[in-house]
Scaffold this motif. Structure first.
Motif, PDB file in Angstrom:
ATOM      1  N   ALA A   3      67.682   8.796  22.155  1.00 56.56           N
ATOM      2  CA  ALA A   3      68.655   9.473  21.563  1.00 56.56           C
ATOM      3  C   ALA A   3      69.770   9.941  22.393  1.00 56.56           C
ATOM      4  CB  ALA A   3      67.932  10.628  20.833  1.00 56.56           C
ATOM      5  N   ALA A   4      69.196  10.561  23.617  1.00 59.43           N
ATOM      6  CA  ALA A   4      70.161  11.227  24.461  1.00 59.43           C
ATOM      7  C   ALA A   4      71.150   9.997  24.966  1.00 59.43           C
ATOM      8  CB  ALA A   4      69.536  11.732  25.557  1.00 59.43           C
ATOM      9  N   GLY A   5      70.630   8.788  25.155  1.00 61.16           N
ATOM     10  CA  GLY A   5      71.410   7.670  25.734  1.00 61.16           C
ATOM     11  C   GLY A   5      72.529   7.339  24.697  1.00 61.16           C
ATOM     12  N   PHE A   6      72.068   7.599  23.361  1.00 59.74           N
ATOM     13  CA  PHE A   6      73.168   7.016  22.368  1.00 59.74           C
ATOM     14  C   PHE A   6      74.260   8.210  22.329  1.00 59.74           C
ATOM     15  CE2 PHE A   6      74.634   8.022  17.852  1.00 59.74           C
ATOM     16  CZ  PHE A   6      75.153   6.698  17.543  1.00 59.74           C
ATOM     17  N   LEU A   7      73.750   9.521  22.277  1.00 60.43           N
ATOM     18  CA  LEU A   7      74.708  10.510  22.272  1.00 60.43           C
ATOM     19  C   LEU A   7      75.788  10.408  23.724  1.00 60.43           C
ATOM     20  CD1 LEU A   7      72.694  13.524  21.396  1.00 60.43           C
ATOM     21  CD2 LEU A   7      74.422  12.452  19.922  1.00 60.43           C
ATOM     22  N   ALA A   8      75.051  10.043  24.719  1.00 65.16           N
ATOM     23  CA  ALA A   8      75.875   9.899  25.990  1.00 65.16           C
ATOM     24  C   ALA A   8      77.054   9.014  25.733  1.00 65.16           C
ATOM     25  CB  ALA A   8      75.182   9.635  27.285  1.00 65.16           C
ATOM     26  N   GLY A  22      66.216   7.030  18.277  1.00 63.96           N
ATOM     27  CA  GLY A  22      65.256   7.435  19.286  1.00 63.96           C
ATOM     28  C   GLY A  22      63.769   7.056  18.145  1.00 63.96           C
ATOM     29  N   PHE A  23      63.937   7.158  16.953  1.00 67.79           N
ATOM     30  CA  PHE A  23      62.609   6.560  16.290  1.00 67.79           C
ATOM     31  C   PHE A  23      62.647   4.913  16.412  1.00 67.79           C
ATOM     32  CE2 PHE A  23      61.639   4.175  12.234  1.00 67.79           C
ATOM     33  CZ  PHE A  23      60.349   4.758  11.927  1.00 67.79           C
ATOM     34  N   GLY A  24      63.873   4.187  16.442  1.00 70.10           N
ATOM     35  CA  GLY A  24      63.853   2.921  16.323  1.00 70.10           C
ATOM     36  C   GLY A  24      63.333   2.396  17.994  1.00 70.10           C
ATOM     37  N   ALA A  25      63.586   3.285  18.843  1.00 74.03           N
ATOM     38  CA  ALA A  25      63.062   2.921  20.347  1.00 74.03           C
ATOM     39  C   ALA A  25      61.877   3.142  20.586  1.00 74.03           C
ATOM     40  CB  ALA A  25      63.783   4.165  21.329  1.00 74.03           C
ATOM     41  N   VAL A  26      61.001   4.155  19.866  1.00 75.61           N
ATOM     42  CA  VAL A  26      59.578   4.212  19.801  1.00 75.61           C
ATOM     43  C   VAL A  26      58.999   2.982  19.365  1.00 75.61           C
ATOM     44  CG1 VAL A  26      57.587   5.574  19.041  1.00 75.61           C
ATOM     45  CG2 VAL A  26      59.565   6.702  19.966  1.00 75.61           C
ATOM     46  N   ILE A  27      59.648   2.558  18.034  1.00 74.20           N
ATOM     47  CA  ILE A  27      58.902   1.611  17.328  1.00 74.20           C
ATOM     48  C   ILE A  27      59.180   0.230  18.113  1.00 74.20           C
ATOM     49  CG2 ILE A  27      59.155  -0.013  15.262  1.00 74.20           C
ATOM     50  CD1 ILE A  27      58.138   2.745  14.749  1.00 74.20           C
ATOM     51  N   ALA A  28      60.213   0.138  18.897  1.00 76.55           N
ATOM     52  CA  ALA A  28      60.404  -1.143  19.770  1.00 76.55           C
ATOM     53  C   ALA A  28      59.488  -1.247  20.893  1.00 76.55           C
ATOM     54  CB  ALA A  28      61.872  -1.165  20.194  1.00 76.55           C
ATOM     55  N   ALA A  29      59.185   0.083  21.294  1.00 77.26           N
ATOM     56  CA  ALA A  29      58.324  -0.097  22.456  1.00 77.26           C
ATOM     57  C   ALA A  29      56.814  -0.155  22.251  1.00 77.26           C
ATOM     58  CB  ALA A  29      58.303   1.479  23.148  1.00 77.26           C
ATOM     59  N   SER A  57      81.114  17.019  13.626  1.00 80.68           N
ATOM     60  CA  SER A  57      80.706  15.836  14.412  1.00 80.68           C
ATOM     61  C   SER A  57      79.273  16.021  14.930  1.00 80.68           C
ATOM     62  CB  SER A  57      81.413  15.610  15.674  1.00 80.68           C
ATOM     63  OG  SER A  57      81.454  16.672  16.560  1.00 80.68           O
ATOM     64  N   VAL A  58      78.775  17.404  14.662  1.00 80.68           N
ATOM     65  CA  VAL A  58      77.462  17.372  15.265  1.00 80.68           C
ATOM     66  C   VAL A  58      76.348  16.843  14.522  1.00 80.68           C
ATOM     67  CG1 VAL A  58      75.968  19.344  16.487  1.00 80.68           C
ATOM     68  CG2 VAL A  58      78.195  19.506  16.564  1.00 80.68           C
ATOM     69  N   LEU A  59      76.075  17.410  13.631  1.00 82.98           N
ATOM     70  CA  LEU A  59      74.803  16.832  12.516  1.00 82.98           C
ATOM     71  C   LEU A  59      74.760  15.160  12.357  1.00 82.98           C
ATOM     72  CD1 LEU A  59      72.152  17.736  11.083  1.00 82.98           C
ATOM     73  CD2 LEU A  59      73.946  18.198   9.159  1.00 82.98           C
ATOM     74  N   PRO A  60      75.958  14.674  11.924  1.00 83.56           N
ATOM     75  CA  PRO A  60      75.891  13.335  11.916  1.00 83.56           C
ATOM     76  C   PRO A  60      75.493  12.651  13.352  1.00 83.56           C
ATOM     77  CG  PRO A  60      77.822  14.039  11.026  1.00 83.56           C
ATOM     78  CD  PRO A  60      77.372  15.303  11.678  1.00 83.56           C
ATOM     79  N   ALA A  61      76.054  13.430  14.393  1.00 83.85           N
ATOM     80  CA  ALA A  61      75.614  12.527  15.758  1.00 83.85           C
ATOM     81  C   ALA A  61      74.407  12.586  16.064  1.00 83.85           C
ATOM     82  CB  ALA A  61      76.603  13.042  16.597  1.00 83.85           C
ATOM     83  N   LEU A  62      73.743  13.983  15.847  1.00 87.29           N
ATOM     84  CA  LEU A  62      72.498  14.221  16.060  1.00 87.29           C
ATOM     85  C   LEU A  62      71.467  13.245  14.961  1.00 87.29           C
ATOM     86  CD1 LEU A  62      72.302  17.841  16.825  1.00 87.29           C
ATOM     87  CD2 LEU A  62      72.173  16.014  18.704  1.00 87.29           C
ATOM     88  N   ILE A  73      60.428   8.322  25.578  1.00 88.97           N
ATOM     89  CA  ILE A  73      61.104   7.036  24.750  1.00 88.97           C
ATOM     90  C   ILE A  73      62.194   7.694  23.642  1.00 88.97           C
ATOM     91  CG2 ILE A  73      60.588   5.035  23.341  1.00 88.97           C
ATOM     92  CD1 ILE A  73      58.201   4.685  24.895  1.00 88.97           C
ATOM     93  N   PHE A  74      61.798   8.394  22.940  1.00 87.53           N
ATOM     94  CA  PHE A  74      62.464   9.003  21.739  1.00 87.53           C
ATOM     95  C   PHE A  74      63.545   9.850  22.170  1.00 87.53           C
ATOM     96  CE2 PHE A  74      63.916  11.950  18.604  1.00 87.53           C
ATOM     97  CZ  PHE A  74      63.697  11.196  17.437  1.00 87.53           C
ATOM     98  N   MET A  75      63.533  10.590  23.074  1.00 85.91           N
ATOM     99  CA  MET A  75      64.399  11.737  23.705  1.00 85.91           C
ATOM    100  C   MET A  75      65.605  10.962  24.553  1.00 85.91           C
ATOM    101  SD  MET A  75      64.487  14.245  21.741  1.00 85.91           S
ATOM    102  CE  MET A  75      65.892  14.917  22.591  1.00 85.91           C
TER     103      MET A  75
END
Length: 484
Positions: free
Chosen positions: A54-59, A349-356, A337-342, A49-51
């Protein structure tokens, strides 16, 4: 226990992030704490869920982070940001110093320049201008926030900010969603903010306050602070530590060369959104190898990415001789761009876990049950999450990940245009995110050599109060007349 876990996880995230801990560590840790309270499998929550979220957001959004940071660094190293800001302030003159600083910040950020790049250039210029005009230096942060972090971030149609891009795949909208309402909101923010700043200036003159004597550190010194860097990287899409890398030109830039890349961003964004993409055949996107998606889901990101890419080519072409270390500049921009994006992806990812979590149903029902209808509840949800995370982009994505589909269903049932949802969500995310713990606010005060006690009240008035007034106006007008 599940609801308690959500509160504990969110509380830990806010408290430790405020103390300078890295969100890259905090977000998964706090998500797992919340999952543990609810008796959910921890490893599955982390990896699936978390990863996944998070990966979906980056994609979806990393192209905008990458191209935006590279463009901002090129504009800085070529001297174009300095040239634009200097041109605006010279034309307006000493009698309109505050207006000059506000418009300089607005022009470069609406043209796609990253916030911290704008800070680095505009703050020293504002300090010189305010000193010459005998305007209190405590008003500099508010003037900079009004120009860089209010109407150009969330209201004006076509702004390439990441906040304006985030709702596009959720609602199938473009960067120019609800242009009329966006312009109305932008005018309200600018007018009320300028009224407040000029009122404060006149009061200071009557009291013979003068500029003041606080000494600001060089801008780079503030960005060398790792504590500030961690907090800044969750607030906006540029890692300020990279500002000291690359090679900044000292040669003057002709006004045409400096302004043209900004014009290209707006023009290409407009053409891609309203002319080119709607006319091309992209039926192939429905195939599995392209993710089984549609043009509505990707058009917004494609438009902004194309605009930034075209602007990058333009700034290099117009300022080739002023970019002697082009590879270093490009590397610094890409790294920025890397640190802000991550960091933002980790918040997502945190929000996705909470929402699940099963207990999140109580939170969702409370949000959807807020008096005033779906536009009000959407505004409250984005406001609260942006405030709690100290990140407009993070709070907005968490809200839409959890509730975006629900709001689209409600909008379809009630005849609400998705463009109206887009504009309300974006403006809502850009109000209470400017709380004292916001990384951009902390960084700006450090650059100016000022404290929250000296300047934060004026920041609240131009950054929060003006946005809330504009948000109320958009909801009221949109509810009465629909999106336009």
């Amino acid at each position: 226990m599940g609801l308690l876990g959500i509160l504990v996880g969110l509380g830990l995230l806010i408290w430790l992030a405020f103390r300078g801990w890295s969100v890259l560590l905090l977000a998964p840790l706090c998500a797992l704490v919340a999952a543990a309270f609810d008796g959910q499998p921890l490893l599955a929550n982390w990896t699936q869920i978390f990863m996944g979220s998070a990966a979906g957001f980056l994609a979806q959004f990393f192209p905008i982070f990458l191209l935006g940071a590279v463009f901002g660094k090129l504009m800085d190293d070529s001297g174009s940001v300095t040239a634009v800001a200097g041109f605006i302030t010279r034309k307006l003159g000493e009698r309109r110093t505050i207006l000059g600083v506000v418009l300089a910040g607005a022009l470069v950020t609406y043209g796609g320049v990253s916030l911290f790049v704008a800070f680095f250039v505009i703050v020293p210029m504002a300090q010189s201008l305010f000193r010459a005009a005998a305007i209190p230096q405590r008003l500099i942060p508010a003037a900079v926030i009004l120009g860089t972090s209010s109407f150009t971030m969330s209201a004006l149609p076509g702004t390439p900010s990441i906040q304006n891009a985030i709702p596009m795949p959720f609602f199938g909208t473009t960067p120019f969603a609800a242009p009329g309402l966006g312009i109305i909101a932008g005018v309200i923010m600018l007018a009320v903010g300028l009224w407040w700043l000029h009122r404060a200036e006149q009061a200071a003159r009557r009291a013979n306050e003068g500029y003041g004597d606080a000494q600001a550190a060089p801008p780079h010194a503030a960005f060398d602070d790792e504590f500030l860097r961690e907090r800044a990287s969750t607030a906006r899409e540029f890692d300020p530590a990279e500002l000291r890398h690359g090679h900044r030109s000292e040669a003057s830039v002709p006004a045409f060369n400096a302004f043209l890349p900004l014009i290209v961003v707006v023009a290409v964004n407009l053409l891609m959104s309203l002319v080119i993409l709607p006319r091309i055949d992209v039926s192939f996107l429905a195939e599995p190898r392209w993710g089984g998606t549609s043009l509505a889901a990707v058009a917004g990101v494609w438009s902004v990415s194309s605009a930034l890419a075209a602007a990058i080519v333009t700034v290099i072409f117009c300022n080739w001789s002023r970019l002697p270390e082009l590879r270093q500049t490009l590397d610094a921009g890409a790294n920025a761009s890397v640190l802000p994006a991550l960091s933002v992806a980790s918040l997502v990812g945190f929000g996705a876990v909470i929402a699940a979590l099963p207990a999140f149903g109580l939170v969702r029902d409370w949000v959807l049950g807020i008096e005033g209808g779906p536009l009000v509840s959407l505004a409250v949800a984005t406001n609260l999450l942006a405030a709690l995370t100290g990140s407009a982009s993070g709070g907005l994505t968490i809200a839409l990940d959890a509730l975006g589909a629900t709001y689209m269903d409600i909008a379809a049932q009630r005849g609400i245009h998705p463009d109206l949802l887009h504009r309300v969500a974006v403006i809502g995310s850009g109000t209470l995110d400017i709380l004292p713990h916001n990384g951009a606010v902390v960084s700006l005060l450090a650059i100016c050599g000022l404290t929250h006690r000296q300047s934060y009240f004026d920041i609240v008035m131009v950054g929060i109060v003006t946005s809330i007034i504009a948000l109320i106006a958009v909801i009221a007008i949109g509810s009465a007349f629909g999106s336009f």
